[in-house]
Every structure is written in C-alpha cells, then in structure tokens.
Enzyme design. Structure first.
Site, PDB file in Angstrom:
ATOM      1  N   PHE B  39     -16.200  10.496 -35.730  1.00 59.41           N
ATOM      2  CA  PHE B  39     -15.185  11.419 -36.243  1.00 59.41           C
ATOM      3  C   PHE B  39     -14.722  10.946 -37.610  1.00 59.41           C
ATOM      4  O   PHE B  39     -14.275   9.805 -37.762  1.00 59.41           O
ATOM      5  CB  PHE B  39     -14.001  11.484 -35.276  1.00 59.41           C
ATOM      6  CG  PHE B  39     -14.380  11.985 -33.909  1.00 59.41           C
ATOM      7  CD1 PHE B  39     -14.265  13.330 -33.587  1.00 59.41           C
ATOM      8  CD2 PHE B  39     -14.878  11.115 -32.936  1.00 59.41           C
ATOM      9  CE1 PHE B  39     -14.621  13.792 -32.330  1.00 59.41           C
ATOM     10  CE2 PHE B  39     -15.243  11.571 -31.680  1.00 59.41           C
ATOM     11  CZ  PHE B  39     -15.123  12.913 -31.377  1.00 59.41           C
ATOM     12  N   ILE B  76     -13.811   6.833 -33.887  1.00 63.63           N
ATOM     13  CA  ILE B  76     -12.957   7.379 -34.936  1.00 63.63           C
ATOM     14  C   ILE B  76     -13.013   6.437 -36.131  1.00 63.63           C
ATOM     15  O   ILE B  76     -12.848   5.235 -35.975  1.00 63.63           O
ATOM     16  CB  ILE B  76     -11.492   7.420 -34.427  1.00 63.63           C
ATOM     17  CG1 ILE B  76     -11.379   8.229 -33.151  1.00 63.63           C
ATOM     18  CG2 ILE B  76     -10.542   7.892 -35.499  1.00 63.63           C
ATOM     19  CD1 ILE B  76     -11.107   9.650 -33.333  1.00 63.63           C
ATOM     20  N   CYS B  77     -13.211   6.975 -37.327  1.00 64.37           N
ATOM     21  CA  CYS B  77     -13.249   6.128 -38.525  1.00 64.37           C
ATOM     22  C   CYS B  77     -11.876   5.534 -38.803  1.00 64.37           C
ATOM     23  O   CYS B  77     -10.880   6.257 -38.893  1.00 64.37           O
ATOM     24  CB  CYS B  77     -13.682   6.942 -39.739  1.00 64.37           C
ATOM     25  SG  CYS B  77     -13.424   6.043 -41.284  1.00 64.37           S
ATOM     26  N   VAL B  78     -11.831   4.220 -38.977  1.00 71.80           N
ATOM     27  CA  VAL B  78     -10.533   3.543 -39.118  1.00 71.80           C
ATOM     28  C   VAL B  78      -9.799   3.962 -40.392  1.00 71.80           C
ATOM     29  O   VAL B  78      -8.587   4.220 -40.357  1.00 71.80           O
ATOM     30  CB  VAL B  78     -10.700   2.007 -39.028  1.00 71.80           C
ATOM     31  CG1 VAL B  78     -11.571   1.453 -40.158  1.00 71.80           C
ATOM     32  CG2 VAL B  78      -9.344   1.320 -39.025  1.00 71.80           C
ATOM     33  N   SER B  81      -8.468   7.477 -39.987  1.00 63.59           N
ATOM     34  CA  SER B  81      -7.455   7.617 -38.944  1.00 63.59           C
ATOM     35  C   SER B  81      -6.137   6.963 -39.353  1.00 63.59           C
ATOM     36  O   SER B  81      -5.065   7.489 -39.056  1.00 63.59           O
ATOM     37  CB  SER B  81      -7.958   7.052 -37.614  1.00 63.59           C
ATOM     38  OG  SER B  81      -8.091   5.651 -37.690  1.00 63.59           O
TER      39      SER B  81
END
Lengths: 97, 129, 117
Positions: B39, B76-78, B81
């Site tokens: 994501f 999820i891409c840090v 996010s």
C-alpha cells in the site's frame, strides 16, 4: 515483451487513455476498468476505435455503471478471473491512472 | 505464478481497493500465489483500524482482514503512512503520538518491500487512484 | 537481474505522488537497475528554478540531481510532452534523453517491471 495496459480513468476527465494510446503497440493489450470503461461507449471517439491491439473491458465495472449494453462491438468483456489470465498472457502490466 | 499487488488509492475515495480485492480473490481462485499487497500513497489509509462505513456499504477493512487470514502479506509503506497518520504501536511511541491505529493483519515496512515484490513476483499489478 | 522502469506522470507540488515516486526510485536503486521516464506533467518534476519558499511544499527537485550518485543514470522523457509544454532538456536539473513515441514503447518493452506514480 507484450504489455497489458490498464486504464482506470474516464477519457473526458483525464489524459491517461490518450497517453497510453501514444505508446501502446500492436502486440500489446488494453484493459479498461473502473471509470476507464466509459472510453468504450458507442459514439464516444476516445481513440480506441482505431486500435488494432486487443481491447478488454472489465464487465463488472461496465455493468455497475449501466453501460454494459452500450459498448462498441470490438471490445471483449471479461471478468476478474480473465483479468488475472491476461496478466499471465502478457509479459507485464502497465497501469495508467 | 506469483502475483504482487500495489494499491495507491484510499478506501471509499477511489475504486482502487475494491478492484485490488477482487483481483486478489480471483488470482487465488486461479491457483496463483499472492506474494504481497503493498500500500502506497493514499493506499495506506486501507490500513487504518478506524474505518467505520455505513452498514449498507462494503466493509473493505473486513475484506482485507479476510485476505490477511489467508496468509497474504499486507504491507503499508512507512514513509507514506507516517505522513498520513496511520501508525502502529511502535511508531506511535517513537513519534510520541497519543494513539496508534494500524489494523490487524497489516504491517508497516519500508519501500524495500515494494522493490522486493517487483523483483521477486512474476507480475506486479498496480491499482491507481 | 530485472530492470525496473519508474514512470512519473504528475507535476510536483500539486500532489505528493512525484515525491513518493522519487523515494521509490531511490529505494529501487539500492537493489536493481532502475531507469526513470517522465511523461506528461511529469516533465515538470525536473524543471529548474523551482522555489518553494512560499508554497508550503518541499522542493525535492534537487534530489533528482543526486540520482547519478545512486547509480540511476538512465533518465528519459517524452520529447513530445516536453515540447508541448514549451520546454527543452536544457530546462531540466539533470541531463535527460528525450525519446519519440517508438523510443518510449521500446523503453517499456526493454524493462521487466514498470512502476507508475
């Protein structure tokens, strides 16, 4: 190395389809999904009428928008399983969003 | 064949999540492996545990949860996010935030996971917003 | 080893897509051979003289200048899309090869995976 190009934006609101068509080659395929399906409406000159490449429409998205019965004859309606199969058939997928 | 899916759109704001979920289900039914769902951009909002849609609308969070329970890696891409306020417990603590909101089944990780998916999956399919 | 093609199609500052696309490219450069292709408004990503001091956005165009240091030396754009925006490659912060339509089709064919932002 044939490419499956996916376009999910309406041709009226967005340049995604127009730009995709600049680079799509004869052995590539075009899949219209989400609002991209409007490009295949009868009477709409979106540029796909002149394509020699194969054109696919995600049936669920055309039906959801009430246009499944108003599509140009050259297109092939497919379901998600066939979408998956196309990803296997073509060497890679390029999304235009 | 190994498939990786990338989601760029937020749930309910674009059709990206629903399309990706349907594609994921079809790929598994066809006997393919789902290597990862990554994501990025506004797609990270799919990992919020605070989605509360009306009852007569699709429950996207529950659909991702179901996919996760089938063993699919939801990442999820840090960087995306943190910008947008989707944090797990560790990140919330690190940035001294009052709460965390990462839904179960998702994990936060770096862009290396996207590159890894691009390199190791047979096909990368992106659902843009 | 697979070759990755990163495609930027959106202008900077109006959305974070370009910045996050560049981040992805930089991440990719650590693991694989990566190329960058600028299409449509994506050519504005590299325009010189971006000054964000009053816009509240980040000027990350300078980071494109560091791409060669990351081993990313294959930078391309659409010649048509550049011209239609009144630009030449001299207006960009790093050397970029402008390709015609056939050249871009070939570029996409030559890479194993295409990531678009």
């Amino acid at each position: 190395m044939a490419i499956l190009h996916t376009v999910n934006q309406s041709p009226d609101r967005h340049s995604a389809l127009r730009t995709c068509l600049e680079f799509l080659t004869e052995q590539d395929g075009l899949l219209l999904l989400e609002d991209g399906v409007y490009a295949a409406l009868i009477g709409v000159r979106s540029g796909i009428e002149d394509l020699s490449a194969d054109i696919f429409i995600l049936k669920a998205d055309a039906e959801a928008r009430g246009i499944a019965g108003r599509l140009q004859q050259e297109v092939t309606l497919i379901d998600y399983a066939e979408f998956v199969d196309l990803c296997v058939t073509y060497d890679k997928v390029k999304n235009w969003s | 064949m190994k498939f990786a899916i990338v989601v760029h759109g937020a749930p309910y704001s674009s059709a990206a999540a629903q399309s990706a979920l349907r594609f994921a289900g079809a790929a598994r039914e066809r006997g393919h492996e789902l290597y990862r769902v990554f994501f990025y951009h506004d797609g990270v909002y799919n990992g919020s545990s605070l989605l509360a849609p009306p009852q007569d609308e699709p429950d996207i969070a529950a659909e991702w949860q179901a996919l996760s329970e089938q063993g699919v890696d939801l990442v999820i891409c840090v960087a995306s996010s943190l910008r947008r306020g989707v944090l797990d417990v560790d990140e919330a603590r690190r940035y001294q935030k009052s709460a965390s909101n990462l839904a179960g089944g998702f994990q936060i990780s770096g862009l290396g996971q996207l590159i890894d998916a691009a390199l190791n999956a047979d096909r990368l399919v992106t659902f843009g917003a | 080893m697979k070759r990755l093609l990163f495609v930027q199609s959106r202008a900077p500052h109006g959305s974070v897509n370009g910045q996050e696309g560049l981040d992805a490219l930089l991440a990719g450069s650590a693991f694989a051979t990566c190329s960058l292709l600028l299409l449509e408004d994506g050519v504005f990503q590299l325009l010189k003289a971006q000054d964000t001091s009053d816009s509240g956005t980040k000027n990350y165009s300078v980071s494109y200048g560091a791409l060669p240091d990351y081993g990313v030396e294959d930078l391309y754009c659409s010649a048509d899309h550049l011209v239609s925006r009144g630009l030449t490659t001299d207006d960009l912060v790093v050397p970029v090869t402008a390709l015609d339509r056939a050249g871009i089709s070939q570029l996409m064919a030559d890479h194993d995976v295409i990531l678009s932002f």
